[in-house]
Design a protein around this motif. Structure first.
Motif, PDB file in Angstrom:
ATOM      1  N   ILE A  35       0.824  -1.213   0.000  1.00 36.21           N
ATOM      2  CA  ILE A  35       0.000   0.000   0.000  1.00 36.21           C
ATOM      3  C   ILE A  35       0.855   1.259   0.000  1.00 36.21           C
ATOM      4  O   ILE A  35       0.362   2.362   0.195  1.00 36.21           O
ATOM      5  N   GLY A  36       2.165   1.086  -0.236  1.00 40.77           N
ATOM      6  CA  GLY A  36       3.085   2.208  -0.122  1.00 40.77           C
ATOM      7  C   GLY A  36       3.045   3.163  -1.302  1.00 40.77           C
ATOM      8  O   GLY A  36       2.544   2.841  -2.387  1.00 40.77           O
ATOM      9  N   LYS A  37       3.599   4.330  -1.073  1.00 38.80           N
ATOM     10  CA  LYS A  37       3.608   5.390  -2.081  1.00 38.80           C
ATOM     11  C   LYS A  37       4.557   5.095  -3.234  1.00 38.80           C
ATOM     12  O   LYS A  37       4.267   5.423  -4.395  1.00 38.80           O
ATOM     13  N   THR A  38       5.690   4.459  -2.943  1.00 35.99           N
ATOM     14  CA  THR A  38       6.691   4.178  -3.981  1.00 35.99           C
ATOM     15  C   THR A  38       6.300   2.914  -4.733  1.00 35.99           C
ATOM     16  O   THR A  38       6.139   1.843  -4.150  1.00 35.99           O
ATOM     17  N   ARG A  39       6.161   3.045  -6.039  1.00 34.51           N
ATOM     18  CA  ARG A  39       5.630   1.960  -6.863  1.00 34.51           C
ATOM     19  C   ARG A  39       6.767   1.253  -7.600  1.00 34.51           C
ATOM     20  O   ARG A  39       7.550   1.890  -8.315  1.00 34.51           O
ATOM     21  N   ILE A  40       6.845  -0.057  -7.393  1.00 26.54           N
ATOM     22  CA  ILE A  40       7.938  -0.876  -7.911  1.00 26.54           C
ATOM     23  C   ILE A  40       7.380  -1.888  -8.910  1.00 26.54           C
ATOM     24  O   ILE A  40       6.490  -2.673  -8.573  1.00 26.54           O
ATOM     25  N   PHE A  41       7.917  -1.883 -10.128  1.00 30.53           N
ATOM     26  CA  PHE A  41       7.487  -2.796 -11.175  1.00 30.53           C
ATOM     27  C   PHE A  41       8.640  -3.749 -11.485  1.00 30.53           C
ATOM     28  O   PHE A  41       9.759  -3.311 -11.787  1.00 30.53           O
ATOM     29  N   LEU A  42       8.370  -5.051 -11.373  1.00 33.27           N
ATOM     30  CA  LEU A  42       9.383  -6.069 -11.642  1.00 33.27           C
ATOM     31  C   LEU A  42       8.838  -7.075 -12.650  1.00 33.27           C
ATOM     32  O   LEU A  42       7.657  -7.442 -12.587  1.00 33.27           O
ATOM     33  N   TRP A  43       9.681  -7.538 -13.559  1.00 35.14           N
ATOM     34  CA  TRP A  43       9.257  -8.609 -14.463  1.00 35.14           C
ATOM     35  C   TRP A  43      10.430  -9.545 -14.719  1.00 35.14           C
ATOM     36  O   TRP A  43      11.595  -9.146 -14.719  1.00 35.14           O
ATOM     37  N   SER A  44      10.106 -10.824 -14.912  1.00 39.24           N
ATOM     38  CA  SER A  44      11.099 -11.869 -15.127  1.00 39.24           C
ATOM     39  C   SER A  44      10.683 -12.739 -16.305  1.00 39.24           C
ATOM     40  O   SER A  44       9.531 -12.712 -16.738  1.00 39.24           O
ATOM     41  N   GLN A  45      11.639 -13.512 -16.779  1.00 35.82           N
ATOM     42  CA  GLN A  45      11.446 -14.425 -17.913  1.00 35.82           C
ATOM     43  C   GLN A  45      10.826 -13.729 -19.120  1.00 35.82           C
ATOM     44  O   GLN A  45       9.956 -14.273 -19.791  1.00 35.82           O
ATOM     45  N   MET A  46      11.314 -12.534 -19.414  1.00 36.81           N
ATOM     46  CA  MET A  46      11.106 -11.950 -20.730  1.00 36.81           C
ATOM     47  C   MET A  46      11.746 -12.875 -21.768  1.00 36.81           C
ATOM     48  O   MET A  46      11.227 -13.044 -22.874  1.00 36.81           O
ATOM     49  N   HIS A  47      12.876 -13.461 -21.397  1.00 40.48           N
ATOM     50  CA  HIS A  47      13.495 -14.531 -22.172  1.00 40.48           C
ATOM     51  C   HIS A  47      13.145 -15.848 -21.478  1.00 40.48           C
ATOM     52  O   HIS A  47      13.406 -16.038 -20.292  1.00 40.48           O
ATOM     53  N   GLY A  48      12.535 -16.750 -22.229  1.00 36.21           N
ATOM     54  CA  GLY A  48      11.937 -17.934 -21.628  1.00 36.21           C
ATOM     55  C   GLY A  48      12.904 -18.863 -20.934  1.00 36.21           C
ATOM     56  O   GLY A  48      12.521 -19.574 -20.001  1.00 36.21           O
TER      57      GLY A  48
END
Length: 384
Positions: free
Chosen positions: A57-70
């Protein structure tokens, strides 16, 4: 905070090794879906679900993604380990969830993951599709990015065993990059935030992984997703999970990725950012192609009737066979291997090379041979 103990406590034991597929992670995502945090945000070329998971619920927004390469699942494993921390009742979880809102896509390329390929089912490298957005997976990533409006992006990848920490002879177990936002590779406010954070992560991890952290090349390519997001003004960090000694299943490396993630958010939540960390960042040694999986030195061979001493190298190919990743070693270089290192390095001291073909190490031949008849090498490894 003891990061070793934290990893041991929260490691998700049900996923391991190199072959991480959508079938591997769907039960884990459902288990973590305690409050409708899980969404299907799109479909792959082959109509497999692409999930996002949001928590905090925090103010700082973190976007993470993995396995763009399978075929790069190490960071996916570490990401789940981290999600288990966030779903605990620990003080650390409370701190992180109050400070941050996390949105992650654990597997952007489920088709490539199942096929164990870098590309998606259309044989497109999604990390070269950030401008044209020709693929459904690329469109999903951009849509989530725009809808979530992150303050930081974490682009999570694996790198091959060929990378070392400059010329030190140490493998690059982890490498980081604050991608460039323009051709000139200048440093603006957005990139500086990523640089300062990486400098802080490196300070922490040197205690656990000394001299095995590299800095990835920052050549600008607007078609790469990290460069695009940096260009759009969002501080972006590239993680590259590499080789740790004898860890071809990347379970040790997984631990260090987990440590890097926890360190990142501890630094941000405590506002312990390194100020003007450019020098510290630039002092992280450059990632460099200096390794082979196997190097054999001082091998005697018969060449046109003459006995000569040479060297050769072999490299594993990771091949998907009956839903298992098999590491098959092939000869890929013969001759002068000066300035290269082997994860396995063997000095034959003039032993005579023999194989079942022409008694000469040929490129792309399986690394199965004999040395002086009494030493047998099978799939690159010495069998005495």
């Amino acid at each position: 905070m003891n990061l070793e103990e934290l990893f041991t406590e929260f490691k998700e034991e049900s996923i391991e090794g190199r072959y991480i597929t959508i079938d591997s992670i769907e039960p884990l995502l459902q288990k973590l879906n305690r409050d409708n945090q899980l969404k299907i945000v799109g479909k792959s070329v082959l109509e497999k679900a692409i999930y996002s998971y949001q928590i905090g619920i925090g103010k700082t927004r973190i976007f993470l993604w993995s396995q763009m390469h399978g075929n790069e699942g190490t960071t996916t494993k570490a990401l789940f380990d981290f999600l288990y921390v966030l779903n605990s009742d620990s003080e650390l979880a409370k701190q992180f969830l109050k400070t941050f809102t996390f949105c992650c896509i654990p597997m952007l390329n489920p088709d490539g993951a199942s096929l164990y390929t870098r590309e998606n089912a259309n044989k497109v490298d999604l990390n070269r599709d950030s401008q044209d957005l020709t693929q459904p997976e690329s469109k999903v990533l951009r849509a989530v990015f725009e809808g979530f409006a992150p303050d930081y992006c974490f682009n999570l990848h694996d790198q091959r065993t060929i990378f070392g920490v400059s010329d030190t002879g140490k493998p690059a177990t982890l490498s980081f990059l604050a991608p460039s936002y323009n051709e000139e590779r200048e440093i603006n406010e957005s990139r500086l935030k990523a640089i300062n954070l990486i400098a802080g992560i490196n300070d922490v991890l040197q205690e656990y992984l000394p001299y095995q952290i590299g800095r990835f090349d920052d050549s600008f390519n607007i078609n790469c997703i990290g460069d695009t997001f940096q260009n759009l003004g969002v501080p972006t960090l590239l993680f590259e999970a590499g080789h740790f000694q004898d860890d071809y299943q990347r379970e040790e490396t997984r631990k260090y990725v987990f440590m890097a993630l926890v360190s990142s958010f501890a630094i941000l939540s405590e506002n312990d950012i390194v100020d003007n960390g450019i020098d510290k960042y630039l002092n992280i040694p450059q990632n460099k192609v200096v390794f082979y999986d196997f190097i054999y030195k001082n091998i005697k061979i018969n060449y046109d009737g003459n006995e000569i001493i040479t060297n050769f190298a072999a490299q594993y190919k990771e091949e998907l066979i009956e839903n298992q990743i098999c590491f098959n070693a092939y000869i890929i270089q013969v001759g002068d291997l000066e300035n290269y290192f082997g994860h396995f390095d063997y000095d034959a001291k003039g032993a005579l090379y023999k194989d079942e073909f022409d008694n000469f190490p040929k490129l792309n031949q399986k690394a199965d041979f004999y040395l002086d008849n009494d030493i047998k090498v099978v799939n690159g490894m010495i069998k005495i």
